[in-house]
Design a protein around this motif. Sequence first.
Motif, mmCIF file in Angstrom:
data_model
loop_
_atom_site.group_PDB
_atom_site.id
_atom_site.type_symbol
_atom_site.label_atom_id
_atom_site.label_comp_id
_atom_site.label_asym_id
_atom_site.label_seq_id
_atom_site.Cartn_x
_atom_site.Cartn_y
_atom_site.Cartn_z
ATOM 1 N N THR A 284 0.835 -1.287 0.043
ATOM 2 C CA THR A 284 0.007 0.117 -0.022
ATOM 3 C C THR A 284 0.884 1.463 0.179
ATOM 4 O O THR A 284 2.074 1.293 0.645
ATOM 5 C CB THR A 284 -0.780 0.138 1.105
ATOM 6 O OG1 THR A 284 0.067 -0.078 2.437
ATOM 7 C CG2 THR A 284 -1.806 -1.404 1.253
ATOM 8 N N PRO B 291 -0.272 4.873 0.710
ATOM 9 C CA PRO B 291 -1.402 5.795 0.894
ATOM 10 C C PRO B 291 -1.145 7.069 0.372
ATOM 11 O O PRO B 291 -0.189 7.831 0.874
ATOM 12 C CB PRO B 291 -1.707 5.837 2.450
ATOM 13 C CG PRO B 291 -0.628 5.078 3.014
ATOM 14 C CD PRO B 291 0.312 4.237 2.010
ATOM 15 N N ASP C 68 -4.892 11.268 -2.658
ATOM 16 C CA ASP C 68 -5.784 11.083 -3.543
ATOM 17 C C ASP C 68 -6.489 9.729 -3.034
ATOM 18 O O ASP C 68 -7.782 9.596 -3.284
ATOM 19 C CB ASP C 68 -5.370 11.212 -5.106
ATOM 20 C CG ASP C 68 -5.097 12.365 -5.584
ATOM 21 O OD1 ASP C 68 -5.785 13.324 -5.090
ATOM 22 O OD2 ASP C 68 -4.152 12.441 -6.394
ATOM 23 N N LYS C 69 -6.024 8.768 -2.893
ATOM 24 C CA LYS C 69 -6.298 7.533 -2.459
ATOM 25 C C LYS C 69 -7.137 7.463 -1.235
ATOM 26 O O LYS C 69 -8.404 6.760 -1.101
ATOM 27 C CB LYS C 69 -5.158 6.468 -2.124
ATOM 28 C CG LYS C 69 -4.593 6.023 -3.400
ATOM 29 C CD LYS C 69 -3.353 5.035 -3.113
ATOM 30 C CE LYS C 69 -2.875 4.544 -4.315
ATOM 31 N NZ LYS C 69 -1.872 3.479 -4.023
#
Length: 120
Positions: free
Chosen positions: A34, A36, A39-40
């Motif tokens: 991941t 982060p 935008d996510k």
Amino acid sequence: MQVSEAYGVVAAILVLGLGGLVGAFALNRALTVTYPTADKLKTYESGVDPVGEGWAQIHIRYYLYAYLYVIFAVDAVYLFPWATIYAALRISSLIEMFIFLAFVAVGLLYAYRKGILSWT
């Protein structure tokens, strides 16, 4: 087989099942990559940026349509399986089904009296 042995088998199955579940979650956590970003982490609905507040009024007629759907869905869930094995049942089950259908009919009659069943 004694009762304690039977409970031992049940306990072993529970431990193995929970261990597999925890192991699957741990493996997922270990293998997930991941990154982060802002935008996510932003909230969106079906790929569309949210606009305005999250609260909206819904017209009561949609709840009434949902109520009618529940009436027909429950009717189908009970009526079709009952009809497939009707020959093997006694007369008491026929009386019980007519009582159930009477409840459904009362719900539909209520909806008709309130004018919900008219599409205009």
